[in-house]
Design an enzyme around this catalytic site. Structure first.
Site, short mmCIF file in Angstrom:
data_model
loop_
_atom_site.label_atom_id
_atom_site.label_comp_id
_atom_site.label_asym_id
_atom_site.label_seq_id
_atom_site.Cartn_x
_atom_site.Cartn_y
_atom_site.Cartn_z
N LYS A 22 -60.39 -107.80 41.95
CA LYS A 22 -61.49 -108.49 42.64
C LYS A 22 -62.56 -107.51 43.10
O LYS A 22 -63.75 -107.74 42.89
CB LYS A 22 -60.91 -109.24 43.84
CG LYS A 22 -61.90 -109.58 44.94
CD LYS A 22 -61.18 -110.25 46.07
CE LYS A 22 -61.64 -110.09 47.47
NZ LYS A 22 -62.25 -108.96 48.01
N ARG A 93 -69.16 -111.17 50.74
CA ARG A 93 -69.46 -109.83 51.21
C ARG A 93 -70.26 -109.04 50.17
O ARG A 93 -71.21 -108.33 50.48
CB ARG A 93 -68.13 -109.12 51.51
CG ARG A 93 -68.24 -107.69 51.90
CD ARG A 93 -68.86 -107.54 53.27
NE ARG A 93 -69.05 -106.15 53.63
CZ ARG A 93 -69.76 -105.75 54.67
NH1 ARG A 93 -70.36 -106.63 55.44
NH2 ARG A 93 -69.89 -104.48 54.94
N ARG A 122 -68.90 -105.87 60.54
CA ARG A 122 -68.99 -105.38 59.16
C ARG A 122 -70.42 -104.90 58.90
O ARG A 122 -71.16 -105.50 58.12
CB ARG A 122 -68.58 -106.48 58.17
CG ARG A 122 -67.14 -106.93 58.36
CD ARG A 122 -66.63 -107.80 57.24
NE ARG A 122 -66.34 -107.03 56.04
CZ ARG A 122 -65.74 -107.53 54.96
NH1 ARG A 122 -65.36 -108.78 54.93
NH2 ARG A 122 -65.52 -106.77 53.90
N PRO A 123 -70.80 -103.78 59.55
CA PRO A 123 -72.19 -103.32 59.37
C PRO A 123 -72.44 -102.79 57.96
O PRO A 123 -71.49 -102.46 57.24
CB PRO A 123 -72.30 -102.18 60.39
CG PRO A 123 -70.91 -101.74 60.67
CD PRO A 123 -70.01 -102.90 60.41
N ILE A 124 -73.73 -102.70 57.57
CA ILE A 124 -74.05 -102.09 56.27
C ILE A 124 -75.08 -100.96 56.45
O ILE A 124 -75.85 -100.66 55.56
CB ILE A 124 -74.54 -103.12 55.23
CG1 ILE A 124 -75.78 -103.86 55.72
CG2 ILE A 124 -73.47 -104.11 54.85
CD1 ILE A 124 -76.53 -104.50 54.55
N ASP A 125 -75.04 -100.35 57.64
CA ASP A 125 -76.01 -99.28 57.92
C ASP A 125 -75.91 -98.11 56.93
O ASP A 125 -76.92 -97.49 56.61
CB ASP A 125 -75.81 -98.76 59.36
CG ASP A 125 -74.38 -98.30 59.60
OD1 ASP A 125 -73.45 -99.11 59.43
OD2 ASP A 125 -74.19 -97.11 59.92
N GLN A 126 -74.71 -97.83 56.43
CA GLN A 126 -74.56 -96.68 55.52
C GLN A 126 -75.21 -96.97 54.16
O GLN A 126 -75.74 -96.07 53.52
CB GLN A 126 -73.08 -96.34 55.31
CG GLN A 126 -72.35 -95.98 56.60
CD GLN A 126 -72.94 -94.74 57.26
OE1 GLN A 126 -73.00 -93.67 56.66
NE2 GLN A 126 -73.39 -94.89 58.51
N ASP A 308 -56.06 -103.74 53.00
CA ASP A 308 -55.97 -105.06 52.35
C ASP A 308 -54.53 -105.46 52.06
O ASP A 308 -54.27 -106.57 51.57
CB ASP A 308 -56.80 -105.08 51.06
CG ASP A 308 -58.28 -104.95 51.35
OD1 ASP A 308 -58.68 -105.13 52.51
OD2 ASP A 308 -59.05 -104.65 50.41
N ARG A 400 -60.46 -117.26 47.06
CA ARG A 400 -61.54 -116.28 46.93
C ARG A 400 -61.06 -115.03 46.20
O ARG A 400 -61.83 -114.34 45.56
CB ARG A 400 -61.92 -115.92 48.37
CG ARG A 400 -63.14 -115.14 48.54
CD ARG A 400 -63.36 -114.95 50.03
NE ARG A 400 -64.41 -115.82 50.49
CZ ARG A 400 -64.85 -115.85 51.74
NH1 ARG A 400 -64.33 -115.08 52.65
NH2 ARG A 400 -65.83 -116.65 52.07
N1 EPU Z 1 -68.75 -99.39 57.78
C1 EPU Z 1 -69.82 -99.12 58.58
N2 EPU Z 1 -71.08 -99.12 58.02
C2 EPU Z 1 -71.29 -99.41 56.70
C3 EPU Z 1 -70.18 -99.70 55.89
C4 EPU Z 1 -68.90 -99.70 56.45
O1 EPU Z 1 -69.68 -98.86 59.79
O2 EPU Z 1 -72.45 -99.40 56.27
C5 EPU Z 1 -67.38 -99.38 58.34
C6 EPU Z 1 -66.75 -100.78 58.37
O3 EPU Z 1 -67.09 -101.48 59.54
C7 EPU Z 1 -65.27 -100.47 58.25
C8 EPU Z 1 -65.23 -99.19 57.41
O4 EPU Z 1 -66.53 -98.63 57.49
O5 EPU Z 1 -64.73 -100.20 59.50
C9 EPU Z 1 -64.88 -99.40 55.95
O6 EPU Z 1 -65.72 -100.40 55.37
P1 EPU Z 1 -65.98 -100.46 53.80
O7 EPU Z 1 -67.43 -100.30 53.57
O8 EPU Z 1 -65.05 -99.52 53.13
O9 EPU Z 1 -65.57 -101.95 53.46
P2 EPU Z 1 -66.32 -103.00 52.53
O10 EPU Z 1 -66.97 -102.32 51.40
O11 EPU Z 1 -67.12 -103.91 53.37
C10 EPU Z 1 -64.35 -103.36 50.89
C11 EPU Z 1 -63.55 -104.54 50.42
C12 EPU Z 1 -62.61 -104.99 51.52
C13 EPU Z 1 -61.74 -103.82 51.96
C14 EPU Z 1 -62.59 -102.60 52.34
C15 EPU Z 1 -61.76 -101.36 52.64
C16 EPU Z 1 -65.07 -105.65 48.88
C17 EPU Z 1 -65.89 -106.82 48.58
N3 EPU Z 1 -64.44 -105.63 50.05
O12 EPU Z 1 -65.10 -103.84 52.00
O13 EPU Z 1 -61.81 -105.99 50.94
O14 EPU Z 1 -60.97 -104.19 53.08
O15 EPU Z 1 -63.49 -102.30 51.24
O16 EPU Z 1 -60.95 -101.02 51.55
O17 EPU Z 1 -64.96 -104.73 48.08
C18 EPU Z 1 -60.28 -107.76 50.93
O18 EPU Z 1 -60.24 -107.62 49.69
O19 EPU Z 1 -59.50 -108.49 51.56
C19 EPU Z 1 -61.31 -107.02 51.67
C20 EPU Z 1 -61.64 -107.32 52.91
#
Ligand code: EPU
Length: 426
Positions: A22, A93, A122-126, A308, A400
């Site tokens: 996924k 997401r 779930r911020p996306i600042d990075q 996960d 999903r």
């Molecule tokens: N974070 C930030 N800023 C950012 C991005 C992330 O502070 O800009 C923080 C998050 O809040 C979190 C950590 O960094 O605490 C890790 O977040 P990450 O970006 O790795 O997560 P993601 O890309 O939003 C993906 C998967 C998730 C999985 C995580 C961690 C997808 C669509 N989602 O999320 O999958 O838990 O990586 O491996 O790829 C799931 O499949 O059930 C699921 C939630």
């Protein structure tokens, strides 16, 4: 309300086949936009998040021909819109990946703030910090993110160090950097199997990505990418979920079409819990006959124990002898499933990033509500092992991310059905 109905207490035996990942599909399907032509993606999981991604691609002007059996031909020659519609983008997401690819190919993009499972902040600042470092301007208004590079310019390669390990931002910037001018270096990058898979896809389409799977990824930008064919990596978490199901319910289940090295961390924890695991080239076999033993885990980015898989292992711990401890280091709101499992007689408490579970010899059937994708999987696992019948509603969360979970579980001896009522409140 649609629900899973599970009659527990049956051992699981037989073979289950794992679908494509996924979270690889989540970035690779939007990645087809980088190609100004046609490409074929294989081993795509048949899940609702993928259907949503196809809908977004089509809305933007791509042509998608899905064969209904895991293979899609995507042609992004005719992209005519650079804005992900709010209705579709806010439901998942991974819609933020459309920002990276549209920005890289067309210099402009807009997408609603991403949705997805509620796991806390779930911020996306990075992601946005990376786009800015590559010369893009970013604004957020009315829950919409808009990114653009000034007229006539392209994204420029940059040296970017993430403040934390983030899967999404690593992927988004790999996508964007593939069509940027010059070289981008991503430091403190995530190393998950789907990051390596995204690099494999990009390179198969003519990009130049190296270092994926280590903490430094280097992308030499290209003028354009050519079409090609790519097959998605097996889903590590789907495989782990069936491993946990077999451990909880007992029996012997061979999980096929996997990459066993991706599952090592999960196998290691299950072995500590008195589960026998054997491995072949592309399968793992999980066998459990004696009483499960407690274990302690801490979730970590790959190669650590995956967040996960935390709820699914938590469900197994509810049946293990002794006290198990879970430290969740990625998502702050990922213990709510324990409240539902307590309806089955599980004994668990949590606060902050830690949960403590005292295993019970038996759980009993209960009515539960899936509060997110993996929480729903945990409830299914506990229900398979419990005495009596359980009902789990909000099954849209589970659909999903799991292809035909009822068919696959029934194929290894579970008594599980979906009851569809036609009334939805999900
Ligand atoms: N974070 C930030 N800023 C950012 C991005 C992330 O502070 O800009 C923080 C998050 O809040 C979190 C950590 O960094 O605490 C890790 O977040 P990450 O970006 O790795 O997560 P993601 O890309 O939003 C993906 C998967 C998730 C999985 C995580 C961690 C997808 C669509 N989602 O999320 O999958 O838990 O990586 O491996 O790829 C799931 O499949 O059930 C699921 C939630």
């Amino acid at each position: 309300m649609d629900r899973f109905v599970i009659k527990g207490g049956r051992r699981l035996n037989g073979e289950v086949h794992i679908s494509g990942a996924k979270n690889a599909a989540a970035s690779i399907l939007p990645g087809t936009i980088l190609i100004g032509g046609r490409c074929t993606i294989k081993n795509i999981p048949d899940i609702s998040d993928v259907k949503l991604t196809f809908d977004i691609l089509e809305h933007l002007g791509a042509s998608v021909r899905y064969d209904g059996a895991g293979e899609a031909e995507v042609d992004c020659t005719g992209i005519s819109s650079l804005e992900v519609p709010s209705r579709l983008g806010s439901m998942m997401r991974a819609s933020h990946f459309f920002l990276g690819v549209l920005l890289a190919r067309f210099g402009k993009a807009a997408s609603p703030l991403p949705g997805g499972c509620d796991l806390g902040e779930r911020p996306i600042d990075q992601h946005l910090k990376g786009f800015e470092a590559m010369g893009a301007e970013v604004s957020i208004d009315n829950e919409y993110i808009r990114v653009f590079v000034p007229e006539g310019r392209r994204l420029k390669g940059a040296d970017i160090t993430f403040d934390m390990v983030t899967v999404g931002a690593t992927m988004n910037l790999m996508l964007a950097a593939s069509l940027a001018e010059g070289t981008t270096v991503l430091r403190n990058a995530a190393k998950e199997p789907h990051i390596v898979d995204l690099a494999g896809f990009l390179n198969a389409m003519g990009a130049d990505v190296s270092g994926a799977g280590t903490d430094t990824v280097t992308i030499r930008g290209c003028e354009s990418l050519r079409g090609g064919e790519y097959s998605l990596v097996p889903d590590q978490i789907e495989a782990g979920t069936y491993m946990a199901a077999a451990a909880a319910a007992g029996g012997t289940v061979r999980i096929c079409d996997v990459i066993p090295s991706h599952l090592e961390c999960i196998s290691e924890v299950l072995r500590r819990m008195n589960v026998e695991i054997t491995e072949g080239d592309d399968w793992v076999e999980v066998s459990r006959s004696g009483r499960l033993r407690a274990a302690d885990i801490t979730t970590m980015p790959y190669p650590g124990f995956p967040t996960d898989m935390q709820p699914q292992i938590g469900a197994v711990m509810c049946l293990a002898e002794g006290k198990s401890t879970i430290v969740e280091s990625v998502w702050s709101e990922r213990f709510r499933y324990l409240d539902e499992l307590s309806l089955m007689g599980a004994e668990a408490s949590y606060g902050g990033d830690t949960a403590v579970i005292t295993g019970k010899e038996k759980l009993h059937g209960a009515k539960m509500s899936a509060c997110d994708l993996r929480a729903g999987a945990a409830m299914i696992i506990a229900a398979l092992a419990a005495d009596g019948t359980s009902e789990i509603c909000n099954i849209g969360f589970v659909e999903r991310g799991y292809q035909d979970i009822t068919g696959k579980l029934a194929g290894i001896g579970a008594e599980i059905d979906i009851v569809r009522s036609g009334y939805h409140n999900e």
